[in-house]
Scaffold this motif. Structure first.
Motif, PDB file in Angstrom:
ATOM      1  N   THR A 129      -2.850  -2.616  -6.832  1.00  0.00           N
ATOM      2  CA  THR A 129      -2.597  -2.265  -5.628  1.00  0.00           C
ATOM      3  C   THR A 129      -3.633  -2.713  -4.443  1.00  0.00           C
ATOM      4  O   THR A 129      -4.634  -2.930  -4.666  1.00  0.00           O
ATOM      5  N   ASN A 130      -3.443  -2.359  -3.217  1.00  0.00           N
ATOM      6  CA  ASN A 130      -4.369  -2.913  -2.107  1.00  0.00           C
ATOM      7  C   ASN A 130      -4.859  -1.578  -1.444  1.00  0.00           C
ATOM      8  O   ASN A 130      -5.215  -1.776  -0.402  1.00  0.00           O
ATOM      9  N   LEU A 174       7.240  -5.417   1.528  1.00  0.00           N
ATOM     10  CA  LEU A 174       5.952  -4.839   0.754  1.00  0.00           C
ATOM     11  C   LEU A 174       6.202  -4.043  -0.483  1.00  0.00           C
ATOM     12  O   LEU A 174       7.180  -3.778  -0.904  1.00  0.00           O
ATOM     13  N   ASP A 175       4.866  -3.989  -1.092  1.00  0.00           N
ATOM     14  CA  ASP A 175       4.848  -3.319  -2.238  1.00  0.00           C
ATOM     15  C   ASP A 175       5.118  -1.841  -2.247  1.00  0.00           C
ATOM     16  O   ASP A 175       4.248  -1.352  -1.764  1.00  0.00           O
ATOM     17  N   THR A 213       2.460   0.398  -3.406  1.00  0.00           N
ATOM     18  CA  THR A 213       1.128   0.484  -2.466  1.00  0.00           C
ATOM     19  C   THR A 213       1.837   1.495  -1.087  1.00  0.00           C
ATOM     20  O   THR A 213       1.002   2.298  -0.902  1.00  0.00           O
ATOM     21  N   GLU A 249      -1.650  -6.471   2.125  1.00  0.00           N
ATOM     22  CA  GLU A 249      -1.178  -7.264   0.916  1.00  0.00           C
ATOM     23  C   GLU A 249      -1.085  -8.462   1.333  1.00  0.00           C
ATOM     24  O   GLU A 249      -1.015  -9.508   0.368  1.00  0.00           O
ATOM     25  N   GLU A 269      -2.345 -11.572  -1.129  1.00  0.00           N
ATOM     26  CA  GLU A 269      -1.433 -12.751  -1.616  1.00  0.00           C
ATOM     27  C   GLU A 269      -2.209 -14.036  -1.324  1.00  0.00           C
ATOM     28  O   GLU A 269      -2.075 -15.122  -2.060  1.00  0.00           O
TER      29      GLU A 269
END
Length: 401
Positions: A73-74, A277-278, A281, A394, A398
């Protein structure tokens, strides 16, 4: 009727909100005695605030239980961006107040205010919120406590059976659907909020503090349209404005009227989903941002403190100004943990430069007078920045792959 409803649903939510703003203003002028219209805003904000704690609690637990070991995760990058941006915002506020000094007219504060005595008082409140009763945290929308308990339970349930995890996932999806329904009622809520603002508050008193309002709003616009885009570009190496405009349009516009970062959590969650987005996260970063990502609060605290210093002829040197920026950032990060938000933290900053507490508390009175504009813009900046920095972290991750 069905076709009309479908056409309404297919219309952009932002366009529907703008229509709500216009209609609310027209109704306030045409029917100032129809006070029942204000209930639309009260019900909408109440619904958002009611569903937000449950949404955060369920989403964080679901994100942790479904998290695959080794999946990154970020969060580290996001927390850094939150804190760095809040510090920079404090610096912008100090510089703006230095360049455009404003003299304040002090008024006695009628409200029963209890500002914290020092920075440790703010930190102590945050630490107590972490270990608060989970049920109490949900009832009182204590997001630090909700986040802490959701993380603990999420980690504990990682070893649960697949059936239990499926139930949690289904519950998460159900709550998200309810949030989607509530957000679609935003235009009607905005009608009520706009109507109530114009009928009850008006803008007469704000004329006395026009320059101060311009400095505050100008500083916040500078951060939203210049500073934040620069941070996004440096970190993510991409054109920042599509992200910044989307965040201001869909998150900032709603927050401008609800004036509540907590109420805007569901809006931000939905925007993050739209941006792809994730979920693992943003389920944690958005509620955390509503607590510690407080660029707007940092601007408010620093500008009002420096204005008080100018009014009282208190000299603030460069070293003291830097310390003020740090204290402002720390205080702003704890603003949501103190009843009254950023305004009640002004005495902390004033105390740093030797302004007596009885005068510092009167600065809060000035803040209350301009709060119709100040608090709206502050919340819009705070809340929209949560999405901006979540996406930035994010995008940066990437880019490194």
């Amino acid at each position: 009727m069905g076709n009309l409803f479908q056409k309404w649903s297919d219309t952009s939510l932002v366009l529907r909100i703008v229509m709500g703003i216009i209609l609310g203003a027209v109704l306030a002028v045409a029917f100032p005695s129809a006070t029942w219209l204000a209930m639309l805003g009260t019900l909408f904000v109440g619904a958002l605030k009611a569903v937000a704690p449950i949404l955060v609690f369920v989403l964080v637990i679901n994100a942790l239980t479904s998290h695959v070991s080794g999946q990154k995760t970020n969060m580290k990058g996001i927390v850094f961006l939150y804190l760095f941006a809040t510090f920079i915002a404090g610096a912008v506020g100090v510089i703006a107040a230095k360049l455009f000094p404003v003299k304040l007219t002090f008024k006695e504060v009628e409200a029963d205010l209890q500002p914290p005595e020092n920075v440790w008082g703010v930190m102590e409140t945050l630490l107590n919120n972490i270990v608060s009763n989970p049920v109490d945290a949900l009832i009182n929308a204590n997001y630090i406590g909700i986040l802490a308990w959701a993380i603990v339970l999420g980690l504990a349930l990682k070893a649960a059976s697949s059936t239990t995890k499926t139930v949690i996932t289904n519950l998460s999806e159900a709550v998200s659907k309810v949030v989607h329904w509530v957000i679609n009622l935003a235009p009607f809520g905005i009608i009520g909020i706009m109507y109530n603002t114009i009928v009850t508050s008006g803008f007469g008193e704000l004329k006395h503090y026009g320059t101060l309002i311009i400095i505050l709003v100008g500083s916040m616009l500078l951060i939203a349209l210049v500073i934040n885009p620069i941070i996004v570009f440096v970190v993510a190496r991409r054109n920042p404005y599509p992200l910044v405009w989307a965040s201001l349009r869909e998150s900032g516009l709603t927050a401008l009227f609800t004036r509540s970062s907590a109420a805007n959590i569901p809006v931000n969650m939905e925007l993050c989903e739209k941006l792809g987005l994730d979920k693992n996260t943003y389920a944690m970063s958005i509620p955390l941002g509503a607590t510690i990502n407080m660029a707007g609060a940092a601007v408010t605290i620093s500008v009002l403190t420096m204005s008080a210093a100018y009014t009282l002829d208190v000299h603030v040197d460069i070293a003291t100004a830097i310390i003020l920026m740090v204290v402002t950032a720390i205080s702003a990060a704890g603003a949501s943990g103190v009843p009254g938000g950023s305004l009640l933290l002004i005495p902390l900053a004033c105390g740093l430069i030797g302004i007596p507490n009885d005068l510092a508390v009167q600065v809060i009175g000035v803040g209350l007078i301009i709060s119709v504009v100040q608090d709206s813009c502050e919340t819009a900046l705070n809340s929209s920045s949560d999405v901006v920095f979540t996406a930035t972290a994010e995008y940066a991750a990437e880019r490194k792959k």
